[in-house]
Design a protein around this motif. Structure first.
Motif, PDB file in Angstrom:
ATOM      1  N   GLN A  42     -33.553  -0.309 -17.718  1.00  0.00           N
ATOM      2  CA  GLN A  42     -33.454   0.969 -17.017  1.00  0.00           C
ATOM      3  C   GLN A  42     -34.388   1.999 -17.632  1.00  0.00           C
ATOM      4  OE1 GLN A  42     -29.461   2.367 -16.611  1.00  0.00           O
ATOM      5  NE2 GLN A  42     -29.002   0.910 -15.002  1.00  0.00           N
ATOM      6  N   ILE A  43     -34.578   1.936 -18.920  1.00  0.00           N
ATOM      7  CA  ILE A  43     -35.457   2.893 -19.584  1.00  0.00           C
ATOM      8  C   ILE A  43     -36.891   2.708 -19.095  1.00  0.00           C
ATOM      9  CG2 ILE A  43     -36.397   3.674 -21.793  1.00  0.00           C
ATOM     10  CD1 ILE A  43     -33.699   2.729 -23.037  1.00  0.00           C
ATOM     11  N   LEU A  44     -37.368   1.466 -19.094  1.00  0.00           N
ATOM     12  CA  LEU A  44     -38.732   1.226 -18.636  1.00  0.00           C
ATOM     13  C   LEU A  44     -38.852   1.348 -17.128  1.00  0.00           C
ATOM     14  CD1 LEU A  44     -39.805  -1.780 -20.886  1.00  0.00           C
ATOM     15  CD2 LEU A  44     -40.479   0.607 -21.083  1.00  0.00           C
ATOM     16  N   GLY A  45     -37.824   0.949 -16.414  1.00  0.00           N
ATOM     17  CA  GLY A  45     -37.867   0.992 -14.960  1.00  0.00           C
ATOM     18  C   GLY A  45     -37.760   2.398 -14.393  1.00  0.00           C
ATOM     19  N   LEU A  46     -36.921   3.238 -15.010  1.00  0.00           N
ATOM     20  CA  LEU A  46     -36.667   4.578 -14.485  1.00  0.00           C
ATOM     21  C   LEU A  46     -37.286   5.690 -15.329  1.00  0.00           C
ATOM     22  CD1 LEU A  46     -32.883   4.137 -13.594  1.00  0.00           C
ATOM     23  CD2 LEU A  46     -34.840   4.014 -12.035  1.00  0.00           C
ATOM     24  N   GLY A  47     -37.527   5.421 -16.591  1.00  0.00           N
ATOM     25  CA  GLY A  47     -38.026   6.438 -17.499  1.00  0.00           C
ATOM     26  C   GLY A  47     -39.450   6.850 -17.182  1.00  0.00           C
ATOM     27  N   LYS A  48     -39.713   8.125 -17.402  1.00  0.00           N
ATOM     28  CA  LYS A  48     -41.042   8.683 -17.189  1.00  0.00           C
ATOM     29  C   LYS A  48     -41.382   9.564 -18.388  1.00  0.00           C
ATOM     30  CE  LYS A  48     -40.672   8.817 -12.135  1.00  0.00           C
ATOM     31  NZ  LYS A  48     -39.915   7.634 -12.135  1.00  0.00           N
ATOM     32  N   THR A  49     -42.654   9.746 -18.613  1.00  0.00           N
ATOM     33  CA  THR A  49     -43.094  10.630 -19.684  1.00  0.00           C
ATOM     34  C   THR A  49     -42.876  12.077 -19.238  1.00  0.00           C
ATOM     35  OG1 THR A  49     -45.351  10.810 -18.856  1.00  0.00           O
ATOM     36  CG2 THR A  49     -44.885   8.987 -20.393  1.00  0.00           C
ATOM     37  N   PRO A  50     -42.820  13.010 -20.172  1.00  0.00           N
ATOM     38  CA  PRO A  50     -42.709  14.415 -19.784  1.00  0.00           C
ATOM     39  C   PRO A  50     -43.824  14.849 -18.830  1.00  0.00           C
ATOM     40  CG  PRO A  50     -42.165  14.190 -22.086  1.00  0.00           C
ATOM     41  CD  PRO A  50     -42.675  12.848 -21.636  1.00  0.00           C
ATOM     42  N   ALA A  51     -45.043  14.355 -19.045  1.00  0.00           N
ATOM     43  CA  ALA A  51     -46.157  14.711 -18.158  1.00  0.00           C
ATOM     44  C   ALA A  51     -45.884  14.246 -16.724  1.00  0.00           C
ATOM     45  CB  ALA A  51     -47.460  14.108 -18.681  1.00  0.00           C
ATOM     46  N   GLN A  52     -45.325  13.042 -16.572  1.00  0.00           N
ATOM     47  CA  GLN A  52     -44.999  12.537 -15.238  1.00  0.00           C
ATOM     48  C   GLN A  52     -43.907  13.381 -14.586  1.00  0.00           C
ATOM     49  OE1 GLN A  52     -44.235   8.523 -16.680  1.00  0.00           O
ATOM     50  NE2 GLN A  52     -45.956   7.747 -15.461  1.00  0.00           N
ATOM     51  N   TRP A  53     -42.884  13.784 -15.378  1.00  0.00           N
ATOM     52  CA  TRP A  53     -41.815  14.621 -14.830  1.00  0.00           C
ATOM     53  C   TRP A  53     -42.343  15.983 -14.406  1.00  0.00           C
ATOM     54  CZ3 TRP A  53     -37.755  12.831 -12.724  1.00  0.00           C
ATOM     55  CH2 TRP A  53     -37.112  11.707 -13.219  1.00  0.00           C
ATOM     56  N   VAL A  54     -43.267  16.534 -15.182  1.00  0.00           N
ATOM     57  CA  VAL A  54     -43.853  17.837 -14.838  1.00  0.00           C
ATOM     58  C   VAL A  54     -44.563  17.741 -13.491  1.00  0.00           C
ATOM     59  CG1 VAL A  54     -45.679  19.473 -15.507  1.00  0.00           C
ATOM     60  CG2 VAL A  54     -43.997  18.713 -17.192  1.00  0.00           C
ATOM     61  N   GLU A  55     -45.287  16.639 -13.253  1.00  0.00           N
ATOM     62  CA  GLU A  55     -45.966  16.431 -11.967  1.00  0.00           C
ATOM     63  C   GLU A  55     -44.956  16.326 -10.827  1.00  0.00           C
ATOM     64  OE1 GLU A  55     -48.850  13.267 -11.772  1.00  0.00           O
ATOM     65  OE2 GLU A  55     -49.619  13.767 -13.768  1.00  0.00           O
ATOM     66  N   ILE A  56     -43.897  15.569 -11.026  1.00  0.00           N
ATOM     67  CA  ILE A  56     -42.866  15.402 -10.000  1.00  0.00           C
ATOM     68  C   ILE A  56     -42.224  16.743  -9.669  1.00  0.00           C
ATOM     69  CG2 ILE A  56     -40.568  14.408  -9.563  1.00  0.00           C
ATOM     70  CD1 ILE A  56     -41.583  11.941 -11.210  1.00  0.00           C
ATOM     71  N   MET A  57     -41.913  17.519 -10.711  1.00  0.00           N
ATOM     72  CA  MET A  57     -41.286  18.819 -10.482  1.00  0.00           C
ATOM     73  C   MET A  57     -42.242  19.778  -9.784  1.00  0.00           C
ATOM     74  SD  MET A  57     -38.880  19.531 -13.759  1.00  0.00           S
ATOM     75  CE  MET A  57     -39.032  18.237 -14.957  1.00  0.00           C
ATOM     76  N   ALA A  58     -43.524  19.731 -10.139  1.00  0.00           N
ATOM     77  CA  ALA A  58     -44.515  20.605  -9.501  1.00  0.00           C
ATOM     78  C   ALA A  58     -44.596  20.312  -7.998  1.00  0.00           C
ATOM     79  CB  ALA A  58     -45.878  20.423 -10.158  1.00  0.00           C
ATOM     80  N   GLU A  59     -44.485  19.043  -7.623  1.00  0.00           N
ATOM     81  CA  GLU A  59     -44.482  18.665  -6.205  1.00  0.00           C
ATOM     82  C   GLU A  59     -43.300  19.282  -5.465  1.00  0.00           C
ATOM     83  OE1 GLU A  59     -44.488  14.406  -6.227  1.00  0.00           O
ATOM     84  OE2 GLU A  59     -46.530  14.280  -7.035  1.00  0.00           O
ATOM     85  N   ARG A  60     -42.241  19.581  -6.197  1.00  0.00           N
ATOM     86  CA  ARG A  60     -41.033  20.172  -5.606  1.00  0.00           C
ATOM     87  C   ARG A  60     -40.976  21.686  -5.816  1.00  0.00           C
ATOM     88  NH1 ARG A  60     -39.699  14.969  -7.118  1.00  0.00           N
ATOM     89  NH2 ARG A  60     -38.406  13.837  -5.630  1.00  0.00           N
ATOM     90  N   GLY A  61     -42.068  22.253  -6.313  1.00  0.00           N
ATOM     91  CA  GLY A  61     -42.134  23.697  -6.503  1.00  0.00           C
ATOM     92  C   GLY A  61     -41.485  24.199  -7.779  1.00  0.00           C
ATOM     93  N   ILE A  62     -41.195  23.298  -8.704  1.00  0.00           N
ATOM     94  CA  ILE A  62     -40.590  23.680  -9.987  1.00  0.00           C
ATOM     95  C   ILE A  62     -41.703  23.721 -11.026  1.00  0.00           C
ATOM     96  CG2 ILE A  62     -38.920  23.048 -11.773  1.00  0.00           C
ATOM     97  CD1 ILE A  62     -37.457  21.425  -9.540  1.00  0.00           C
ATOM     98  N   GLU A  63     -41.963  24.909 -11.545  1.00  0.00           N
ATOM     99  CA  GLU A  63     -43.023  25.083 -12.532  1.00  0.00           C
ATOM    100  C   GLU A  63     -42.429  25.057 -13.935  1.00  0.00           C
ATOM    101  OE1 GLU A  63     -46.285  25.139 -11.841  1.00  0.00           O
ATOM    102  OE2 GLU A  63     -45.741  24.871  -9.725  1.00  0.00           O
ATOM    103  N   ILE A  64     -42.837  24.076 -14.722  1.00  0.00           N
ATOM    104  CA  ILE A  64     -42.401  23.956 -16.114  1.00  0.00           C
ATOM    105  C   ILE A  64     -43.526  23.282 -16.875  1.00  0.00           C
ATOM    106  CG2 ILE A  64     -41.226  21.760 -15.691  1.00  0.00           C
ATOM    107  CD1 ILE A  64     -39.184  22.573 -17.858  1.00  0.00           C
ATOM    108  N   SER A  65     -43.744  23.705 -18.094  1.00  0.00           N
ATOM    109  CA  SER A  65     -44.795  23.081 -18.891  1.00  0.00           C
ATOM    110  C   SER A  65     -44.255  21.818 -19.553  1.00  0.00           C
ATOM    111  CB  SER A  65     -45.311  24.045 -19.965  1.00  0.00           C
ATOM    112  OG  SER A  65     -44.340  24.225 -20.974  1.00  0.00           O
TER     113      SER A  65
END
Length: 115
Positions: free
Chosen positions: A11-34
Motif C-alpha cells: 500500500q505504501i508503494l502503491g498509494l504513497g506519493k512524494t510531497p512534490a507529487q501531492w503538491v501537484e495534485i493539490m494545485a490541480e484542485r486549487g489548493i496552494e501549499i508549498s
C-alpha cells in the motif's frame, strides 16, 4: 508468463506519493501549499513514511495532515519540540520490573492506609 507489478502488494508503494507529487495534485484542485509546508506538517503529525531521504505520504496520511491543522494550538506549548522517538531519541529501555514492583507496593500501602 505475465509480469507482476510488486507495488500492488504494498500500500505504501502503491498509494504513497512524494510531497512534490501531492503538491501537484493539490494545485490541480486549487489548493496552494508549498512542498516545504507539506513536509513540515507531515513531520509535525508523524503522518509519513521515510526510507533514507525519501518521504512517502499515503492518502490516509494526507487526511491526517489536514486534520492535524484543525486542532487548537495552545500558546503555552508554542515552540516546544517533540520528545521521544520522533525527535530522534535513542532510548529503547523498557519498564523496569524493580521500579514497577516498588511503585505497586507503595500504592498498595497507600490504599490500605499503612503507607
Amino acid at each position: 508468463m505475465a509480469e507482476i507489478d510488486k507495488t500492488d502488494s504494498s500500500q505504501i508503494l502503491g498509494l504513497g506519493k512524494t510531497p512534490a507529487q501531492w503538491v501537484e495534485i493539490m494545485a490541480e484542485r486549487g489548493i496552494e501549499i508549498s512542498e516545504r509546508t507539506l513536509r513540515e506538517r507531515a513531520n509535525e503529525t508523524g503522518a509519513f513514511y521515510r526510507l533514507g531521504r525519501t518521504m512517502l505520504i499515503t492518502p490516509a496520511q494526507i487526511d491526517t495532515i489536514f486534520e492535524g491543522g484543525q486542532s487548537c494550538r495552545s500558546k503555552s506549548t508554542k515552540g516546544v519540540g517533540f520528545t521521544g522517538r520522533r525527535a530522534g531519541s535513542s532510548t529503547t529501555a523498557g519498564v523496569s520490573q524493580a521500579h514497577t514492583g516498588e511503585a505497586l507496593r507503595h500504592l498498595q500501602k497507600q490504599a490500605h492506609g499503612t503507607g
